[in-house]
Design a protein around this motif. Structure first.
Motif, mmCIF file in Angstrom:
data_model
loop_
_atom_site.group_PDB
_atom_site.id
_atom_site.type_symbol
_atom_site.label_atom_id
_atom_site.label_comp_id
_atom_site.label_asym_id
_atom_site.label_seq_id
_atom_site.Cartn_x
_atom_site.Cartn_y
_atom_site.Cartn_z
ATOM 1 N N GLY A 90 0.818 -1.217 0.000
ATOM 2 C CA GLY A 90 0.000 0.000 0.000
ATOM 3 C C GLY A 90 0.846 1.258 0.000
ATOM 4 N N ALA A 91 1.947 1.236 0.729
ATOM 5 C CA ALA A 91 2.851 2.386 0.735
ATOM 6 C C ALA A 91 3.496 2.577 -0.631
ATOM 7 N N VAL A 92 3.907 1.483 -1.259
ATOM 8 C CA VAL A 92 4.495 1.579 -2.602
ATOM 9 C C VAL A 92 3.461 2.107 -3.599
ATOM 10 N N ALA A 93 2.234 1.620 -3.492
ATOM 11 C CA ALA A 93 1.178 2.099 -4.389
ATOM 12 C C ALA A 93 0.938 3.593 -4.209
ATOM 13 N N HIS A 94 0.973 4.073 -2.966
ATOM 14 C CA HIS A 94 0.779 5.504 -2.746
ATOM 15 C C HIS A 94 1.954 6.314 -3.279
ATOM 16 N N GLY A 95 3.148 5.764 -3.213
ATOM 17 C CA GLY A 95 4.294 6.449 -3.799
ATOM 18 C C GLY A 95 4.152 6.590 -5.302
ATOM 19 N N VAL A 96 3.748 5.499 -5.971
ATOM 20 C CA VAL A 96 3.570 5.533 -7.418
ATOM 21 C C VAL A 96 2.413 6.454 -7.795
ATOM 22 N N LEU A 97 1.300 6.359 -7.072
ATOM 23 C CA LEU A 97 0.164 7.251 -7.355
ATOM 24 C C LEU A 97 0.518 8.706 -7.096
ATOM 25 N N TRP A 107 -0.285 19.466 -7.572
ATOM 26 C CA TRP A 107 0.514 19.348 -6.357
ATOM 27 C C TRP A 107 -0.313 19.047 -5.118
ATOM 28 N N ALA A 108 -1.556 19.464 -5.084
ATOM 29 C CA ALA A 108 -2.400 19.167 -3.915
ATOM 30 C C ALA A 108 -2.638 17.664 -3.794
ATOM 31 N N ALA A 109 -2.896 17.004 -4.924
ATOM 32 C CA ALA A 109 -3.079 15.549 -4.904
ATOM 33 C C ALA A 109 -1.774 14.859 -4.519
ATOM 34 N N PHE A 110 -0.654 15.383 -5.006
ATOM 35 C CA PHE A 110 0.645 14.821 -4.635
ATOM 36 C C PHE A 110 0.868 14.930 -3.130
ATOM 37 N N ALA A 111 0.562 16.090 -2.565
ATOM 38 C CA ALA A 111 0.743 16.286 -1.126
ATOM 39 C C ALA A 111 -0.151 15.341 -0.328
ATOM 40 N N THR A 112 -1.368 15.103 -0.806
ATOM 41 C CA THR A 112 -2.275 14.178 -0.129
ATOM 42 C C THR A 112 -1.727 12.754 -0.169
ATOM 43 N N MET A 113 -1.258 12.336 -1.337
ATOM 44 C CA MET A 113 -0.684 10.986 -1.458
ATOM 45 C C MET A 113 0.554 10.828 -0.584
ATOM 46 N N MET A 114 1.370 11.867 -0.522
ATOM 47 C CA MET A 114 2.586 11.777 0.293
ATOM 48 C C MET A 114 2.253 11.789 1.784
ATOM 49 N N LEU A 115 1.197 12.477 2.163
ATOM 50 C CA LEU A 115 0.757 12.444 3.564
ATOM 51 C C LEU A 115 0.326 11.029 3.951
ATOM 52 N N ILE A 116 -0.436 10.387 3.079
ATOM 53 C CA ILE A 116 -0.877 9.022 3.364
ATOM 54 C C ILE A 116 0.320 8.076 3.352
ATOM 55 N N LEU A 117 1.239 8.272 2.420
ATOM 56 C CA LEU A 117 2.456 7.465 2.390
ATOM 57 C C LEU A 117 3.244 7.625 3.687
ATOM 58 N N CYS A 118 3.361 8.850 4.154
ATOM 59 C CA CYS A 118 4.081 9.096 5.412
ATOM 60 C C CYS A 118 3.397 8.420 6.593
#
Length: 159
Positions: A90-97, A107-118
């Protein structure tokens, strides 16, 4: 206390993300079916059903990750091997997404994905396997390695 809070927050965020992704895929599937859209001559019905299936699959995977995180938060124990594999994927999938979302959404979607990845990575590191098998349990931490011999006592293995 911090481990439980992070795991619980990650579980809530993943459930919300699953609901949003399922809703987006429903809208995309209906739009594809209503507009009779086709890419390179493919069947619009197949495309809309594939969109529904992809949304259901992604939603189910995210809910599975959320359940594993909620169980870890409630028990305050590390997920077993299967749970760690699912959470790492799931973490890898969020990194790719996240990488794809920069180019496609912004960039807002990127920040959201990186927050979930973190949140996922922080949960995995906070519930990391402790040396010596401190948490134990079936499918839990791996047994500790045998102690290495002192440097001065190395013995040859051949005759």
């Amino acid at each position: 206390m911090l481990r439980r809070l992070v795991a619980g927050l990650a579980a809530i965020v993943l459930v919300v993300e699953a609901a949003v992704l399922v809703l987006v895929h429903i809208v995309l599937g209906r739009t594809t079916a209503n507009q009779s859209m086709s890419i390179a001559g493919s069947d619009p019905d197949v495309m809309s059903k594939a969109t529904y299936a992809m949304g259901a699959g992604m939603g189910a995977f995210l809910v599975l990750c959320a359940v594993l995180l909620a169980v870890a938060a409630i028990r305050d124990r590390s997920p077993n091997r299967f749970g760690r594999i699912v959470l790492i994927s799931g973490a890898v999938a969020h990194g790719v997404l996240g990488i794809l979302s920069v180019a496609l959404v912004g960039w807002a979607a990127f920040a959201t994905m990186m927050l979930i990845l973190c949140l996922l990575v922080l949960t995995l590191t906070l519930y990391a396997a402790r040396p010596g098998g401190a948490e134990g349990g079936p499918g839990g931490d791996t047994p500790p390695l045998p102690p290495a011999p002192p440097i001065g006592e190395l013995k040859p293995t051949g005759p």
